[in-house]
Design an enzyme around this catalytic site. Structure first.
Site, PDB file in Angstrom:
ATOM      1  N   ARG A 124      15.651  64.324 -14.461  1.00 20.04           N
ATOM      2  CA  ARG A 124      15.032  63.657 -13.296  1.00 20.04           C
ATOM      3  C   ARG A 124      14.921  62.136 -13.455  1.00 20.04           C
ATOM      4  O   ARG A 124      14.087  61.494 -12.819  1.00 20.04           O
ATOM      5  CB  ARG A 124      13.663  64.249 -12.985  1.00 20.04           C
ATOM      6  CG  ARG A 124      13.708  65.733 -12.678  1.00 20.04           C
ATOM      7  CD  ARG A 124      12.542  66.186 -11.842  1.00 20.04           C
ATOM      8  NE  ARG A 124      12.677  67.593 -11.559  1.00 20.04           N
ATOM      9  CZ  ARG A 124      12.178  68.557 -12.316  1.00 20.04           C
ATOM     10  NH1 ARG A 124      11.488  68.250 -13.390  1.00 20.04           N
ATOM     11  NH2 ARG A 124      12.379  69.814 -12.005  1.00 20.04           N
ATOM     12  N   LYS A 146      22.863  51.060  -6.849  1.00 13.88           N
ATOM     13  CA  LYS A 146      23.622  52.116  -6.166  1.00 13.88           C
ATOM     14  C   LYS A 146      24.498  52.808  -7.197  1.00 13.88           C
ATOM     15  O   LYS A 146      25.253  52.143  -7.935  1.00 13.88           O
ATOM     16  CB  LYS A 146      24.513  51.521  -5.074  1.00 13.88           C
ATOM     17  CG  LYS A 146      23.781  51.212  -3.799  1.00 13.88           C
ATOM     18  CD  LYS A 146      24.783  50.850  -2.711  1.00 13.88           C
ATOM     19  CE  LYS A 146      24.075  50.519  -1.424  1.00 13.88           C
ATOM     20  NZ  LYS A 146      25.019  50.044  -0.388  1.00 13.88           N
ATOM     21  N   GLU A 188      35.039  40.548  -4.045  1.00 14.11           N
ATOM     22  CA  GLU A 188      33.585  40.719  -3.870  1.00 14.11           C
ATOM     23  C   GLU A 188      32.861  39.381  -4.007  1.00 14.11           C
ATOM     24  O   GLU A 188      31.819  39.165  -3.399  1.00 14.11           O
ATOM     25  CB  GLU A 188      33.034  41.731  -4.894  1.00 14.11           C
ATOM     26  CG  GLU A 188      33.709  43.103  -4.867  1.00 14.11           C
ATOM     27  CD  GLU A 188      33.228  44.019  -3.735  1.00 14.11           C
ATOM     28  OE1 GLU A 188      32.431  43.590  -2.886  1.00 14.11           O
ATOM     29  OE2 GLU A 188      33.689  45.191  -3.725  1.00 14.11           O
ATOM     30  N   LYS A 230      23.183  38.616  -4.489  1.00 15.66           N
ATOM     31  CA  LYS A 230      22.968  40.062  -4.381  1.00 15.66           C
ATOM     32  C   LYS A 230      21.526  40.407  -4.756  1.00 15.66           C
ATOM     33  O   LYS A 230      20.877  41.222  -4.092  1.00 15.66           O
ATOM     34  CB  LYS A 230      23.960  40.828  -5.252  1.00 15.66           C
ATOM     35  CG  LYS A 230      23.697  42.332  -5.178  1.00 15.66           C
ATOM     36  CD  LYS A 230      24.899  43.198  -5.293  1.00 15.66           C
ATOM     37  CE  LYS A 230      24.523  44.651  -5.031  1.00 15.66           C
ATOM     38  NZ  LYS A 230      25.584  45.592  -5.293  1.00 15.66           N
ATOM     39  N   GLU A 240      18.646  49.656   1.664  1.00 15.75           N
ATOM     40  CA  GLU A 240      19.593  49.413   2.760  1.00 15.75           C
ATOM     41  C   GLU A 240      19.078  49.908   4.109  1.00 15.75           C
ATOM     42  O   GLU A 240      19.732  50.673   4.802  1.00 15.75           O
ATOM     43  CB  GLU A 240      20.963  50.031   2.444  1.00 15.75           C
ATOM     44  CG  GLU A 240      22.059  49.421   3.295  1.00 15.75           C
ATOM     45  CD  GLU A 240      23.464  49.753   2.819  1.00 15.75           C
ATOM     46  OE1 GLU A 240      23.754  49.569   1.636  1.00 15.75           O
ATOM     47  OE2 GLU A 240      24.251  50.200   3.655  1.00 15.75           O
ATOM     48  N   ARG A 244      20.734  44.708   3.564  1.00 22.26           N
ATOM     49  CA  ARG A 244      21.654  45.065   2.474  1.00 22.26           C
ATOM     50  C   ARG A 244      23.005  45.557   3.002  1.00 22.26           C
ATOM     51  O   ARG A 244      24.026  45.427   2.328  1.00 22.26           O
ATOM     52  CB  ARG A 244      21.026  46.122   1.551  1.00 22.26           C
ATOM     53  CG  ARG A 244      21.917  46.414   0.347  1.00 22.26           C
ATOM     54  CD  ARG A 244      21.227  47.205  -0.742  1.00 22.26           C
ATOM     55  NE  ARG A 244      22.163  47.428  -1.835  1.00 22.26           N
ATOM     56  CZ  ARG A 244      21.850  47.886  -3.021  1.00 22.26           C
ATOM     57  NH1 ARG A 244      20.591  48.173  -3.315  1.00 22.26           N
ATOM     58  NH2 ARG A 244      22.767  48.068  -3.955  1.00 22.26           N
ATOM     59  N   ASN A 248      28.260  45.188   2.756  1.00 23.00           N
ATOM     60  CA  ASN A 248      29.421  46.037   3.030  1.00 23.00           C
ATOM     61  C   ASN A 248      30.471  45.331   3.879  1.00 23.00           C
ATOM     62  O   ASN A 248      31.397  45.978   4.376  1.00 23.00           O
ATOM     63  CB  ASN A 248      28.981  47.324   3.732  1.00 23.00           C
ATOM     64  CG  ASN A 248      28.243  48.222   2.773  1.00 23.00           C
ATOM     65  OD1 ASN A 248      28.720  48.468   1.680  1.00 23.00           O
ATOM     66  ND2 ASN A 248      27.073  48.676   3.166  1.00 23.00           N
ATOM     67  N   HIS A 251      33.991  46.442   3.692  1.00 29.13           N
ATOM     68  CA  HIS A 251      34.023  47.765   3.054  1.00 29.13           C
ATOM     69  C   HIS A 251      34.279  48.906   4.037  1.00 29.13           C
ATOM     70  O   HIS A 251      34.732  49.963   3.626  1.00 29.13           O
ATOM     71  CB  HIS A 251      32.716  48.023   2.294  1.00 29.13           C
ATOM     72  CG  HIS A 251      32.625  47.239   1.009  1.00 29.13           C
ATOM     73  ND1 HIS A 251      32.603  45.871   0.980  1.00 29.13           N
ATOM     74  CD2 HIS A 251      32.566  47.633  -0.287  1.00 29.13           C
ATOM     75  CE1 HIS A 251      32.524  45.456  -0.267  1.00 29.13           C
ATOM     76  NE2 HIS A 251      32.507  46.505  -1.060  1.00 29.13           N
ATOM     77  N   HIS A 255      36.950  50.962   2.483  1.00 33.80           N
ATOM     78  CA  HIS A 255      36.744  52.347   2.028  1.00 33.80           C
ATOM     79  C   HIS A 255      37.678  53.304   2.772  1.00 33.80           C
ATOM     80  O   HIS A 255      38.192  54.258   2.197  1.00 33.80           O
ATOM     81  CB  HIS A 255      35.299  52.782   2.246  1.00 33.80           C
ATOM     82  CG  HIS A 255      34.368  52.265   1.188  1.00 33.80           C
ATOM     83  ND1 HIS A 255      32.995  52.240   1.354  1.00 33.80           N
ATOM     84  CD2 HIS A 255      34.585  51.788  -0.043  1.00 33.80           C
ATOM     85  CE1 HIS A 255      32.432  51.752   0.263  1.00 33.80           C
ATOM     86  NE2 HIS A 255      33.377  51.461  -0.600  1.00 33.80           N
ATOM     87  N   HIS A 269      40.151  48.753  -5.273  1.00 32.59           N
ATOM     88  CA  HIS A 269      38.975  48.625  -4.400  1.00 32.59           C
ATOM     89  C   HIS A 269      38.880  47.198  -3.852  1.00 32.59           C
ATOM     90  O   HIS A 269      38.713  46.987  -2.646  1.00 32.59           O
ATOM     91  CB  HIS A 269      37.720  48.994  -5.196  1.00 32.59           C
ATOM     92  CG  HIS A 269      36.448  48.795  -4.435  1.00 32.59           C
ATOM     93  ND1 HIS A 269      36.058  49.621  -3.405  1.00 32.59           N
ATOM     94  CD2 HIS A 269      35.489  47.837  -4.527  1.00 32.59           C
ATOM     95  CE1 HIS A 269      34.908  49.186  -2.910  1.00 32.59           C
ATOM     96  NE2 HIS A 269      34.545  48.106  -3.574  1.00 32.59           N
TER      97      HIS A 269
END
Ligand code: NAD
Ligand code: GLY
Length: 368
Positions: A124, A146, A188, A230, A240, A244, A248, A251, A255, A269
């Site tokens: 956990r 993330k 990025e 960031k 987000e 935030r 993206n 992206h 993606h 990427h």
């Protein structure tokens, strides 16, 4: 010189330490974050990073009193999968890692995302340290918590938010990175200027080539400034719920391209993100949100840096608009089935909108 950037998240706050040679300080810097020394310190890495840099890291960790245990995985996006997650969790359990222990992620975004996810769900939640070794991981994936694996439905769809306890980014380790990976990470970096800092984008237009060609001070500035941007955004919107999502930029298309090409070697990427940024600017100008000159300037910069800037550059692998739209519909930003995009008013000012007619997207994706 080491630059330290704080990520202010209350009792989950941490620092990002950036500098040339800071890998040699990992042992003492990580030791300063633990209450008691764990019996074993698993270091999750990939074969390339292990071969090139594990010895230096292990020496620093050993000198600080840690007992590092390398867990070496194959390199590549395919490692961010259920199969390797299971393998990694079993190895960590076999090492009898305690809930109060610590896991080190030593590698690029693939290792950071996978090891971070494993740390987030093992018992956990076990603490983890990020030691990013690609430019992309140093400026983006190691910061902000993330973590995820991919599935056949798309990238990063299964994961948790789990903040690292510390991030240590040695810009010297980037000297062994293949040129293509270095450039890929640069997408990025440019993204930060494009989404929220026009002055940084101006600086990049003048200095990015030198930074990537070995100017250490320019490279460190680019990494530190990106991390600072960031860190500030993550501190304001960790989960987000708003701002935030601007991270993206590029992206949504990126993606979708990666998912369509099934993460093959055709586009990294970062290359997908660079092309995605160009498409986001073009769509913004097509919809009248930003001047066409801004879109052309962005396209020119990415082209000058050596990126593909048009879908046509993909040749026979170019996806049909409908295929990309199918993937865009899986995007995590979407709500109520509506495609959501990060668009721009100008360089340095991005915004999120779902108010984009599908015909415009089809027209954009059909352009020569
Ligand atoms: P990667 O981890 O696959 O690394 C790229 C290649 O470089 C690999 O072959 C690796 O072995 C090699 N490598 C790493 N460091 C090296 C070094 N110093 N010298 C030589 N070779 C080295 O790819 P990446 O571009 O770092 O990360 C991409 C991943 O990051 C994607 O899965 C993406 O989804 C994820 N990502 C996550 C976030 C986030 O916020 N969590 C943000 C952006 C990207
Ligand atoms: N890379 C996007 C984010 O961290 O939110």
């Amino acid at each position: 010189m080491t630059t330290s950037v704080p990520v202010a998240l209350g009792d989950r706050s941490y620092d990002i330490h950036i500098g040339a040679g800071v890998l040699n300080e990992c042992g003492e810097r990580i030791a300063a974050t633990v209450r008691t020394m764990p019996a074993k310190l698993p270091v999750v890495t990939d074969e390339n990073v292990s071969r090139l840099h594990y010895a230096a890291l292990a020496e620093s960790l050993g000198a600080a009193g840690f007992n590092p245990e390398p867990i070496v995985l194959p390199p590549g996006e395919h490692t961010k999968s259920f199969a390797y997650l299971e393998q990694l969790l079993n190895k960590l359990l076999d090492l009898e890692i305690e809930r109060s222990g610590l896991i080190v992620a030593f590698g690029g975004g693939v290792i950071g995302d996978l090891a971070g996810f494993a740390a987030g769900i093992l018992k956990r939640g076990v603490a983890f340290a990020q030691i990013p070794t690609t430019l992309l991981a140093q400026v983006d994936s190691s910061v902000g918590g993330k973590t995820a694996i991919d599935s056949r439905q798309g990238k990063n769809l299964i994961g948790v938010f789990h903040q690292p306890r510390i991030v240590i980014a040695d810009t010297d380790v980037l000297s062994t990175l293949p040129k293509r990976e270095l450039l890929s990470g640069y997408a990025e970096v440019a993204k930060y200027g494009l989404l929220g800092d026009a002055a940084f984008f101006d600086w990049l237009e003048r200095n990015a080539s030198d930074a990537l060609a070995g100017d250490k001070s320019a490279l460190t500035h680019a990494v530190a400034h990106s991390c600072k941007m960031k860190a500030d955004i993550v501190a304001r919107d960790e989960r987000e719920n708003g701002e935030r999502a601007l991270l993206n930029l590029g992206h949504t298309f990126g993606h979708a391209l990666e998912a369509h090409l099934e993460y093959e070697n055709l586009l990294t990427h970062g290359e997908a993100v660079a092309l995605g940024c160009v498409l986001a600017f073009r769509l913004s100008s097509m919809l009248g949100f930003c001047r066409v000159e801004e879109a052309l300037r962005v396209e020119r910069h990415f082209a000058n840096m050596g990126f593909m800037t048009a879908l046509a550059d993909l040749g026979e692998a170019r996806p049909a608009p409908a295929d990309l739209i199918r993937h865009i519909r899986q995007d995590k930003k979407n709500q109520g089935g509506q495609m959501t995009f990060v668009l721009v008013e100008k360089i340095g000012k991005a915004f999120v909108t779902a108010d984009v007619p599908e015909e415009a997207v089809i027209r954009l994706l059909s352009e020569e």
